[in-house]
Enzyme design. Structure first.
Site, short mmCIF file in Angstrom:
data_model
loop_
_atom_site.label_atom_id
_atom_site.label_comp_id
_atom_site.label_asym_id
_atom_site.label_seq_id
_atom_site.Cartn_x
_atom_site.Cartn_y
_atom_site.Cartn_z
N GLY A 1 10.90 6.25 2.84
CA GLY A 1 12.33 6.17 3.13
C GLY A 1 12.69 5.10 4.15
N VAL B 1 5.24 -0.60 3.03
CA VAL B 1 4.07 -0.81 3.88
C VAL B 1 3.11 -1.75 3.15
CG1 VAL B 1 2.14 0.28 5.08
CG2 VAL B 1 4.31 1.51 4.84
N VAL C 1 0.81 -1.23 0.00
CA VAL C 1 0.00 0.00 0.00
C VAL C 1 0.84 1.28 0.00
CG1 VAL C 1 -2.05 -1.06 1.03
CG2 VAL C 1 -0.29 -0.08 2.52
N LYS D 1 4.58 -1.85 8.34
CA LYS D 1 5.73 -1.18 7.74
C LYS D 1 6.97 -2.03 8.03
CE LYS D 1 6.36 3.27 8.59
NZ LYS D 1 6.82 4.51 9.25
N ASP E 1 7.70 16.28 9.89
CA ASP E 1 7.48 15.81 8.53
C ASP E 1 5.99 15.81 8.18
OD1 ASP E 1 8.34 14.95 6.06
OD2 ASP E 1 8.50 12.84 6.65
N GLY F 1 10.87 2.17 4.61
CA GLY F 1 10.52 0.82 4.21
C GLY F 1 9.23 0.75 3.42
#
Length: 174
Positions: A44, A48, A40, A62, A158, A46
């Site tokens: 950065g 998911v 899905v 994740k 972020d 990994g």
């Protein structure tokens, strides 16, 4: 009286256990994600995958990259996110620390991210000002909780449409 107290304590401990993230093995991850069938997203840290727990609860798993360099980050994420419970912040359901393999299990939000929603055909997926206002208000409430409401204050540096997940409300009903 003592028996009633024990029942009350046992109920509390069972409820408390449900609030803490569960630990899963890598073999569990393979079963939960149906051998990594439904990707899905990717970032950065990994890839998911969508997964299903035994009670038909959907999760976003994740799988973390570069575990050797992220050991402290992994511990901090599990420790911090495991204590956060707010309607506008995604909940950590579980984790995997199986040898060198690391993964984080979050509640699955079926409407993807705001970024995926706003980057599609504008005519077809127009949110409208009211819906955008509701999303912005939800984001603000979540950030306020992280900054002021939880035991350990958290600054999220972020914030972007890719990291804003839309809940299970129908986008037309937001």
């Amino acid at each position: 009286m003592k028996k009633a107290d024990q029942v009350k304590i046992d109920k509390f401990l069972e409820d408390y256990k449900a609030l803490k993230p569960a630990r899963y093995s890598y073999a569990d991850i393979k079963k939960i994600t149906n051998q990594f069938q439904d990707k899905v997203g990717q970032g950065g840290y990994g890839i998911v995958y969508k997964g299903t727990l035994s009670n038909d609860v959907h999760v976003a798993v994740k799988i973390l990259n570069n575990v050797k360099g992220n050991r402290d980050e992994f511990i901090n994420e599990v420790q911090t996110m495991g204590r956060i419970h707010h309607i506008n912040v995604v909940r950590l359901v579980g984790y995997c620390a199986d040898g060198f393999r690391r993964a984080l299990f979050y509640e699955f939000l079926p409407n993807n991210s705001l970024e995926k929603f706003i980057s599609t055909d504008k005519e077809k997926n127009s949110l409208g000002w009211k819906k955008l206002h509701d999303i912005a208000l939800g984001i603000a409430k979540g950030i306020e909780y992280l900054h002021l409401g939880c035991d350990q204050r958290i600054l999220h540096f972020d914030i972007k449409p890719h990291n804003v997940l839309l809940d299970n409300k129908n986008p037309e009903d937001l």
